[in-house]
Design an enzyme around this catalytic site. Structure first.
Site, PDB file in Angstrom:
ATOM      1  N   LYS A 245       0.851  -1.195   0.000  1.00  0.00           N
ATOM      2  CA  LYS A 245       0.000   0.000   0.000  1.00  0.00           C
ATOM      3  C   LYS A 245       0.887   1.246   0.000  1.00  0.00           C
ATOM      4  CE  LYS A 245      -3.947   1.910   2.592  1.00  0.00           C
ATOM      5  NZ  LYS A 245      -4.810   1.738   3.784  1.00  0.00           N
TER       6      LYS A 245
ATOM      7  N   SER B  93      -9.707   1.677   2.710  1.00  0.00           N
ATOM      8  CA  SER B  93      -8.844   2.412   1.822  1.00  0.00           C
ATOM      9  C   SER B  93      -7.799   1.558   1.103  1.00  0.00           C
ATOM     10  CB  SER B  93      -8.122   3.504   2.614  1.00  0.00           C
ATOM     11  OG  SER B  93      -7.289   2.942   3.593  1.00  0.00           O
TER      12      SER B  93
ATOM     13  N   SER C 282      -9.869  -0.662   6.886  1.00  0.00           N
ATOM     14  CA  SER C 282      -9.276  -0.518   5.551  1.00  0.00           C
ATOM     15  C   SER C 282      -8.582  -1.745   4.983  1.00  0.00           C
ATOM     16  CB  SER C 282      -8.284   0.641   5.542  1.00  0.00           C
ATOM     17  OG  SER C 282      -8.976   1.828   5.307  1.00  0.00           O
TER      18      SER C 282
END
Ligand code: GLN
Length: 472
Positions: A65, A140, A164
């Protein structure tokens, strides 16, 4: 060579050690680059991806990420304010992955600064759900989840502040684990809500997640919130035996507003557990209804304080201006997207003199009540089972204009962050329209082993994880 891309992490490690990793890397490079224009799961591919088959992981690819720092690689949090920022050090999880012999394959799209549940707040365009390109992958960590679901990588790291990792895992039919608060070092994770954030794996199977947990977990002197708790071998927990395991279904998690197909799927999962010899009990977590409100007070307060460092001086973007004050204003105005600005404003408000006690302090008190709900529940049960998300993947744009509707996507995932307990999402079925459904398992602090054991038993019994998106 696309056959190689559908391997699990574990299988790929075996093959890499036997035959070398280069064919695997080539296959992923080809597939990921071909699919990325459609899915936008990656913000950039690693320039240095090279085969080094030494180490436990055999050189196999893993994606990261874009809020986790890699020495010498641009990191943006999908924000314009960090564009071209290159950190001069590795996050501890990155050091651990490198030492274990992983190839850092690429950096994944996300909601800007991890603010969101859909990946739509990325400054670099939304990521799309591999199961339906008109829909969101969740957020996210949407790019991380989509990259694993579309076989563009073998596994990914995400971060979870309010869901997330788990919510995108559910929406994309992959496994996502949020470890206990303190289990994994956050050194080198760009902070959102420091009393919530945890890094964790997104993988194709529970076993793959356990393999990564073995590498990621453990005390780090560079992170004062990291725990000295001993790290077991999580793969040893995967016995498939759940006889006598006590599983709680919280009645507050089966409420109006939840998609009936999701409720049905999770209740069927409870029946599978019963068949496997587990004991199912209805439990109560009475303060659940306050979770979203508490989170959006406390997390935005922490976020506004963490984002204070992005002022045009030390990192990324600097807007030209006639004096320092104008430079701060212009940089932040141009650099931050809409949702980031909203959170900074909300956070600054709840921390301001005169409102601090009414909001932030009260929020922290209710947070304690929510944690105590779990302490009581875990006297009765070993694991808690619930839906991960109240709905399956929604259409791009469907909730973007309604922040409250978006915030409610996290109603089932936020409580575990408030309480600091481990939680994960496991694929458990599909809607009649063919969209993935995930179920959430939560466990006592530092008892990821029991949680993973329960997840693995269900996964192996049902094989839901084997179904893949067609991507036509
Ligand atoms: N969707 C939640 C939020 O917008 C959680 C995000 C996260 O876990 N990083 O804050």
């Amino acid at each position: 060579m696309t056959g190689l891309c559908s391997l699990t992490f574990k299988e790929a490690i075996g093959i890499a050690k036997k035959d070398g990793v280069q064919p695997i890397l080539d296959a992923f490079q080809k597939r990921a680059q071909a699919l990325n224009p459609k899915i936008n799961a990656f913000l950039r591919f690693s320039k240095t991806a090279s085969a080094h088959a030494a180490g436990a992981l055999g050189g196999v690819p893993i994606s990261i990420k874009d809020n986790i720092c890699i020495d010498g690689a641009e990191v943006t949090c999908a924000s314009k304010i960090l564009a071209k920022h290159v950190p001069p050090y590795d996050a501890t999880v990155i050091t651990k992955l490198k030492n274990a012999g992983a190839t850092l394959f690429g950096q994944c799209n996300m909601d800007e600064f991890a603010f969101g549940s859909s990946c739509e707040t990325s400054a670099f365009g939304p990521c799309r759900n591999p199961w339906d390109l008109e829909r969101v992958p969740g957020g996210s960590s949407g790019g991380s989840a989509a990259s694993v679901a579309a076989d563009m990588t073998l596994a990914a790291l995400g971060s979870d502040t309010g869901g997330s990792i788990r919510q995108p895992a559910a929406l994309c039919s992959v496994v996502g684990v949020k470890p206990t608060y303190g289990r994994v070092s956050r050194y080198g994770l760009i902070a959102f809500g420091s009393s919530f954030d945890q890094i964790g794996p997104l993988t194709k199977t529970v076993e793959d997640a356990a393999i990564l947990m073995n590498i990621l977990c453990g005390h780090d002197p560079k992170d004062s919130t990291s725990s000295p708790e001993k790290v077991p071998d999580f793969t040893q927990a995967l016995t498939r035996n759940v006889k006598g395991l006590k599983i709680g279904l919280p009645k507050e998690y089966f409420i109006e507003g939840i998609d009936p197909e999701i409720e049905k799927s999770v209740r069927q999962a409870a029946e599978v557990y019963q068949k496997l010899g587990a004991e199912i009990k209805t439990i109560s977590l009475p303060h659940t209804e306050y979770s979203v409100a508490v989170y959006y007070v406390v997390a935005v307060a922490e976020a506004s304080s963490n984002l204070g460092r992005f002022d045009g001086v030390e990192y990324g973007l600097r807007a030209p201006a006639k004096d320092l004050r104008e430079m701060y204003f212009e940089t932040r105005d141009r650099g931050f997207g809409h949702e980031a600005k909203r959170r900074v404003l909300l956070g600054t408000f709840v921390l301001s003199a005169g409102y601090y006690e009414a909001y932030y302090l009260k929020g922290q008190k209710v947070r304690t009540l929510i944690r105590q709900d779990f302490e009581k529940a875990f006297k009765e049960v070993d694991v808690i089972l619930s839906p991960t998300s109240p709905t399956a993947a929604f259409k791009i744009g469907e909730k973007a204009a309604d922040p409250i509707a978006m915030y409610l996507s996290d109603i089932f995932t936020i409580p575990a962050n408030l309480a600091g307990i481990p939680a994960m999402s496991v694929p458990c079925g599909f809607t009649s329209g063919g969209l993935p459904i995930g179920m959430q398992l939560m466990a006592r602090p530092f008892d990821e082993s029991t949680m993973l054991r329960a997840a693995h038993a269900f996964e192996q019994e049902t094989g839901v994880y084997k179904k893949k998106p067609t991507l036509n």
